[in-house]
Design a protein around this motif. Structure first.
Motif, PDB file in Angstrom:
ATOM      1  N   GLN A 205       7.046  44.982  50.331  1.00  0.00           N
ATOM      2  CA  GLN A 205       7.202  44.767  52.304  1.00  0.00           C
ATOM      3  C   GLN A 205       8.610  44.428  52.185  1.00  0.00           C
ATOM      4  OE1 GLN A 205       3.782  45.807  54.681  1.00  0.00           O
ATOM      5  NE2 GLN A 205       2.676  43.799  53.188  1.00  0.00           N
ATOM      6  N   ILE A 206       8.586  45.334  53.581  1.00  0.00           N
ATOM      7  CA  ILE A 206      10.310  44.561  54.198  1.00  0.00           C
ATOM      8  C   ILE A 206      10.107  44.526  55.547  1.00  0.00           C
ATOM      9  CG2 ILE A 206      12.975  44.534  54.386  1.00  0.00           C
ATOM     10  CD1 ILE A 206      12.659  46.568  51.889  1.00  0.00           C
ATOM     11  N   THR A 207      10.144  43.457  56.349  1.00  0.00           N
ATOM     12  CA  THR A 207       9.996  42.837  57.532  1.00  0.00           C
ATOM     13  C   THR A 207      11.659  42.477  58.237  1.00  0.00           C
ATOM     14  OG1 THR A 207       8.076  42.622  57.520  1.00  0.00           O
ATOM     15  CG2 THR A 207       9.272  41.414  59.256  1.00  0.00           C
ATOM     16  N   MET A 208      11.742  43.092  59.108  1.00  0.00           N
ATOM     17  CA  MET A 208      12.822  43.247  60.379  1.00  0.00           C
ATOM     18  C   MET A 208      12.110  41.990  61.704  1.00  0.00           C
ATOM     19  SD  MET A 208      15.286  46.454  60.129  1.00  0.00           S
ATOM     20  CE  MET A 208      16.806  46.038  60.860  1.00  0.00           C
ATOM     21  N   CYS A 209      12.928  41.639  61.890  1.00  0.00           N
ATOM     22  CA  CYS A 209      12.817  41.028  63.569  1.00  0.00           C
ATOM     23  C   CYS A 209      13.665  40.063  64.261  1.00  0.00           C
ATOM     24  CB  CYS A 209      11.486  39.958  62.592  1.00  0.00           C
ATOM     25  SG  CYS A 209      11.691  38.019  62.311  1.00  0.00           S
TER      26      CYS A 209
ATOM     27  N   ILE B   7       9.320  28.391  64.967  1.00  0.00           N
ATOM     28  CA  ILE B   7       8.568  29.799  65.119  1.00  0.00           C
ATOM     29  C   ILE B   7       7.899  30.580  64.514  1.00  0.00           C
ATOM     30  CG2 ILE B   7       8.980  29.756  68.113  1.00  0.00           C
ATOM     31  CD1 ILE B   7      10.703  32.513  67.302  1.00  0.00           C
ATOM     32  N   THR B   8       6.974  31.127  64.082  1.00  0.00           N
ATOM     33  CA  THR B   8       6.513  32.074  63.382  1.00  0.00           C
ATOM     34  C   THR B   8       6.489  33.134  63.616  1.00  0.00           C
ATOM     35  OG1 THR B   8       4.711  30.211  62.696  1.00  0.00           O
ATOM     36  CG2 THR B   8       4.210  32.334  61.157  1.00  0.00           C
ATOM     37  N   ALA B   9       7.890  34.112  63.188  1.00  0.00           N
ATOM     38  CA  ALA B   9       7.317  35.423  62.463  1.00  0.00           C
ATOM     39  C   ALA B   9       6.347  36.303  62.263  1.00  0.00           C
ATOM     40  CB  ALA B   9       8.384  35.925  61.372  1.00  0.00           C
ATOM     41  N   ARG B  10       6.312  36.818  63.308  1.00  0.00           N
ATOM     42  CA  ARG B  10       4.926  37.821  63.231  1.00  0.00           C
ATOM     43  C   ARG B  10       5.111  38.948  62.318  1.00  0.00           C
ATOM     44  NH1 ARG B  10       5.473  39.485  70.231  1.00  0.00           N
ATOM     45  NH2 ARG B  10       5.662  37.225  70.186  1.00  0.00           N
ATOM     46  N   GLY B  11       5.839  39.570  61.174  1.00  0.00           N
ATOM     47  CA  GLY B  11       5.503  40.281  60.186  1.00  0.00           C
ATOM     48  C   GLY B  11       4.506  40.045  59.127  1.00  0.00           C
TER      49      GLY B  11
ATOM     50  N   SER C  87      21.257  37.963  65.299  1.00  0.00           N
ATOM     51  CA  SER C  87      20.658  38.447  66.142  1.00  0.00           C
ATOM     52  C   SER C  87      19.490  38.977  65.561  1.00  0.00           C
ATOM     53  CB  SER C  87      20.989  39.721  67.218  1.00  0.00           C
ATOM     54  OG  SER C  87      21.458  40.249  65.566  1.00  0.00           O
ATOM     55  N   SER C  88      19.332  39.536  64.568  1.00  0.00           N
ATOM     56  CA  SER C  88      17.901  39.992  63.426  1.00  0.00           C
ATOM     57  C   SER C  88      18.003  38.946  62.250  1.00  0.00           C
ATOM     58  CB  SER C  88      18.859  41.189  63.740  1.00  0.00           C
ATOM     59  OG  SER C  88      18.287  42.131  64.734  1.00  0.00           O
ATOM     60  N   LEU C  89      16.648  39.547  61.453  1.00  0.00           N
ATOM     61  CA  LEU C  89      16.498  39.216  60.072  1.00  0.00           C
ATOM     62  C   LEU C  89      15.680  40.114  59.330  1.00  0.00           C
ATOM     63  CD1 LEU C  89      17.230  36.581  58.072  1.00  0.00           C
ATOM     64  CD2 LEU C  89      14.519  36.317  58.889  1.00  0.00           C
ATOM     65  N   ALA C  90      16.443  40.505  58.157  1.00  0.00           N
ATOM     66  CA  ALA C  90      15.434  41.770  57.374  1.00  0.00           C
ATOM     67  C   ALA C  90      14.978  40.497  55.966  1.00  0.00           C
ATOM     68  CB  ALA C  90      16.258  42.399  56.743  1.00  0.00           C
ATOM     69  N   TYR C  91      13.634  40.604  55.875  1.00  0.00           N
ATOM     70  CA  TYR C  91      13.528  39.860  54.994  1.00  0.00           C
ATOM     71  C   TYR C  91      12.308  40.403  53.872  1.00  0.00           C
ATOM     72  CZ  TYR C  91       9.532  38.396  57.767  1.00  0.00           C
ATOM     73  OH  TYR C  91       8.564  38.731  58.876  1.00  0.00           O
TER      74      TYR C  91
END
Length: 410
Positions: free
Chosen positions: A161-165, A132-136, A151-155
């Motif tokens: 920019q920093i995204t959490m998903c 799947i493609t992350a939405r950030g 459960s969660s990923l920060a990149y």
């Protein structure tokens, strides 16, 4: 600190080299400028070559949390190679975007985060074979990431920019920062849903950010004399250890009643030992290793004393750039910008420093090839030690290359 093995540019080519220890510490995967990916045993023997010679350089290596699969990314390619270490077979996963810039497995499941140079991040579940493609949304290369369990990923991206998903790719939050984020990590209590996201802000400060308390973001600034932040790591319950270019190592707390306070500060590298380039922490043994341009130092975190040190000859090794422990914390591995990997066995005995004060003798097998015949000659050399620092009276690269390279061919 005893030499374990050395893999020089004959294995990797001249230039930077990637290396990743197996999660159980049973083997070491490497990739260099010669575009080969190789796996070596703990003793330095070549076990397999997942990629004999690729058309482009390897961009990242990542072992799955159980160590069954090695993920391999390549420059100018949209394909991730998934190498099964047990069966020694490989299959390709095409994400459709060139090139793969980051690979990171979840800490609890067979879920792989795949960052690209275009700012798109994919999440691949190997058990279900679904991607799947992350939405950030990011406009530039993904350069750093960290999982919170499964459960969660920060990149983070070069677009600042920093995204959490979630592991399902659902965006939880996205924040714009003022500097290029060099390293993103979850901190605080492990697997806590309210864990803090920390960011190395281009070597200047460390940003602490919690998605559930957006107004309470905190930026940790340090004394100018420390220099740039080269590396940092979370340890214990809410503490950050940061390594600075000038040789300082600083411990700072993020606990509520002492947040931002320095708990410890010491300079472990002198000016003559070059800039501090990297730091590695081993929770199992409560030790930390830091490297300068041409030296390696190991510190006992129980009393913050230097346990042992190793000085190399920079003109032969090149500048040391990365350091990592194996799972057990008894083997320390260092890479150089010239394509060499050194591994040292770190004794667990408290007598190590005492023993290093004595003069040691080492028998080395020097090998020569003349007209196709192999000859051997034993050379005994003396190694003088001052305190816990070992200084070789002969070139360490010449000494160790034949003595501790069982995979060498002539």
């Amino acid at each position: 600190m005893e030499p374990c093995f050395i893999l020089d540019d004959r294995y990797h080519g001249v230039g930077p080299v990637l290396f990743r220890w197996h999660p159980r510490g049973t083997c070491l995967a490497t990739a260099g400028s010669n575009r080969k990916v190789q796996i070596f045993s703990r003793e330095g023997y070549l076990l397999s070559t997942p990629v004999p010679t690729a058309s482009s350089a390897c961009t990242d290596l990542a072992w799955s949390y159980g160590g069954k699969t090695l993920a391999i990314g390549q420059a100018n390619s949209s394909v991730v190679l998934l190498y099964d270490y047990e069966s020694q077979t490989a299959r390709e996963l095409d994400v459709g975007i060139k090139e793969v810039s980051l690979l990171l497995w979840s800490k609890a499941d067979n879920i792989l985060a795949i960052g690209t140079s275009k700012g798109v991040l994919f999440i691949y579940d190997m058990d279900t074979d679904m991607k799947i493609t992350a939405r950030g949304k990011h406009k530039r290369r993904i350069i750093s990431a960290d999982w919170l369990g499964a459960s969660s990923l920060a990149y983070a991206s070069e677009d600042k920019q920093i995204t959490m998903c979630t592991s399902a790719g659902i965006m939880l939050d996205q924040v714009k920062v003022k500097c290029r984020p060099l390293n993103v990590a979850f901190g605080g209590k492990e697997f806590d849903e309210n864990s803090i996201v920390s960011v190395n802000m281009e070597g200047k400060t460390i940003l602490l950010y919690n998605a559930t308390e957006k107004d309470n973001a905190l930026e940790l600034a340090f004394q100018a004399k420390y220099g740039n932040i080269m590396a940092y790591t979370w340890f214990a319950d809410g503490y950050i250890m940061a390594a600075f270019s000038s040789g300082f190592v600083v411990v700072i707390s993020t606990r509520v009643n002492e947040i931002g306070r320095e708990q410890f500060c010491a300079r472990f590298l002198k000016d003559s030992e070059g800039r501090l380039n990297d730091l590695a922490h081993c929770a199992r043994t409560e030790r930390v290793a830091c490297i300068g341009d041409n030296c390696i130092k190991v510190v006992n975190m129980q009393d913050w004393t230097e346990l042992t040190a190793q000085h190399l000859q920079k003109e032969e090794t090149g500048k040391l750039d990365h350091v990592a422990w194996d799972e057990e914390g008894d083997i320390l591995t260092v890479s150089s910008e010239e394509g060499t990997i050194y591994s040292f066995r770190i004794k667990s005995s408290t007598n190590e420093v005492r023993n290093l004060k004595n003069t040691l003798s080492m028998a080395v097998m020097e090998a020569y090839s003349i007209d196709g015949f192999l000859f051997g000659a034993f050379v005994v050399c003396s190694i003088g030690a001052v305190g816990a620092a070992v200084y070789f009276k002969v070139s360490i690269l010449t000494l160790l290359r034949e003595a501790f390279m069982p995979t060498a061919t002539f």
